[in-house]
Write a protein that holds these residues in place. Structure first.
Motif, short mmCIF file in Angstrom:
data_model
loop_
_atom_site.label_atom_id
_atom_site.label_comp_id
_atom_site.label_asym_id
_atom_site.label_seq_id
_atom_site.Cartn_x
_atom_site.Cartn_y
_atom_site.Cartn_z
N PHE A 90 0.85 -1.19 0.00
CA PHE A 90 0.00 0.00 0.00
C PHE A 90 0.88 1.23 0.00
O PHE A 90 1.95 1.27 0.60
N GLN A 91 0.42 2.26 -0.75
CA GLN A 91 1.20 3.47 -0.92
C GLN A 91 0.44 4.70 -0.44
O GLN A 91 1.04 5.70 -0.11
N THR A 92 -0.88 4.61 -0.39
CA THR A 92 -1.69 5.74 0.06
C THR A 92 -2.82 5.22 0.93
O THR A 92 -3.50 4.26 0.57
N MET A 93 -2.99 5.87 2.09
CA MET A 93 -4.10 5.57 2.99
C MET A 93 -5.04 6.77 2.97
O MET A 93 -4.59 7.91 3.13
N ILE A 94 -6.34 6.52 2.79
CA ILE A 94 -7.33 7.58 2.75
C ILE A 94 -8.42 7.25 3.78
O ILE A 94 -9.05 6.20 3.68
N GLN A 95 -8.57 8.12 4.78
CA GLN A 95 -9.60 7.89 5.80
C GLN A 95 -9.91 9.21 6.49
O GLN A 95 -9.01 9.98 6.83
N GLY A 96 -11.19 9.46 6.70
CA GLY A 96 -11.60 10.68 7.40
C GLY A 96 -11.20 10.64 8.86
O GLY A 96 -11.06 9.58 9.47
N GLY A 97 -11.01 11.85 9.44
CA GLY A 97 -10.82 11.98 10.87
C GLY A 97 -9.39 11.93 11.39
O GLY A 97 -9.17 12.09 12.58
N TRP A 98 -8.41 11.74 10.52
CA TRP A 98 -7.02 11.68 10.96
C TRP A 98 -6.30 13.02 10.83
O TRP A 98 -5.18 13.16 11.29
N GLY A 99 -6.91 13.98 10.18
CA GLY A 99 -6.22 15.20 9.78
C GLY A 99 -5.56 15.98 10.90
O GLY A 99 -4.53 16.59 10.69
N ASP A 100 -6.13 15.98 12.09
CA ASP A 100 -5.52 16.71 13.20
C ASP A 100 -4.20 16.08 13.62
O ASP A 100 -3.38 16.72 14.28
N ASN A 101 -3.98 14.82 13.24
CA ASN A 101 -2.72 14.14 13.57
C ASN A 101 -1.69 14.23 12.46
O ASN A 101 -0.56 13.75 12.61
N LEU A 102 -2.08 14.84 11.33
CA LEU A 102 -1.13 14.93 10.22
C LEU A 102 -0.32 16.21 10.34
O LEU A 102 0.64 16.45 9.76
#
Length: 142
Positions: A130-142
């Motif tokens: 896997f090269q890209t993970m897409i999931q809502g709700g993680w953005g504050d940790n990025l």
């Protein structure tokens, strides 16, 4: 004007079996909280796409060290395995590119959580990663 060739790739039984085997291996590593094993199944830098609590789309790239550190925190500690029950819909763009949409129930410590995410996978030297993970709700940790 130049037109691109037909891109409606139809996966073979072997393509589907190979991707299913990759997800089975990843689920085993995830269930055991083996973050290093999970990282072995990725291509770095790993792309992440999410949204944050303010409703903005966010992206990031993680190296292996960042992936291991973050996923170790996310997966938590414990000797009890995590159980995943997943329904996946892979879309093959070619024999070496796939996008997999997943609806999953993750159960740990007697509590269940619903997950919906997508992964972009690439095949290199005959092996999926896997090269890209897409999931809502993680953005504050990025």
């Amino acid at each position: 004007m130049t037109f691109l060739p037909e891109t409606g790739y139809v996966p073979t039984d072997e393509d589907r079996a190979g991707l299913d085997a990759w997800f089975a291996a990843y689920d085993v590593q995830s269930g055991k909280r083996d973050v290093e094993g999970m990282a072995d199944l990725a291509v770095f830098p790993l792309n992440l796409v999410s949204d944050d609590s303010a409703g903005n789309g966010r992206t990031a790239q993680w190296d292996r060290e960042q992936f291991v550190a973050t996923m170790t925190q996310v997966m938590g500690e414990g000797s009890e395995d995590i159980v995943f029950e997943s329904q996946r819909t892979p879309v093959f763009l070619s024999s070496a590119l796939a996008v997999a949409f997943t609806d999953s129930t993750m159960t740990a410590g007697g509590e269940s959580q619903q997950l919906r995410y997508a992964d972009i996978l690439v095949k290199r030297d005959g092996q999926w990663a896997f090269q890209t993970m897409i999931q809502g709700g993680w953005g504050d940790n990025l």
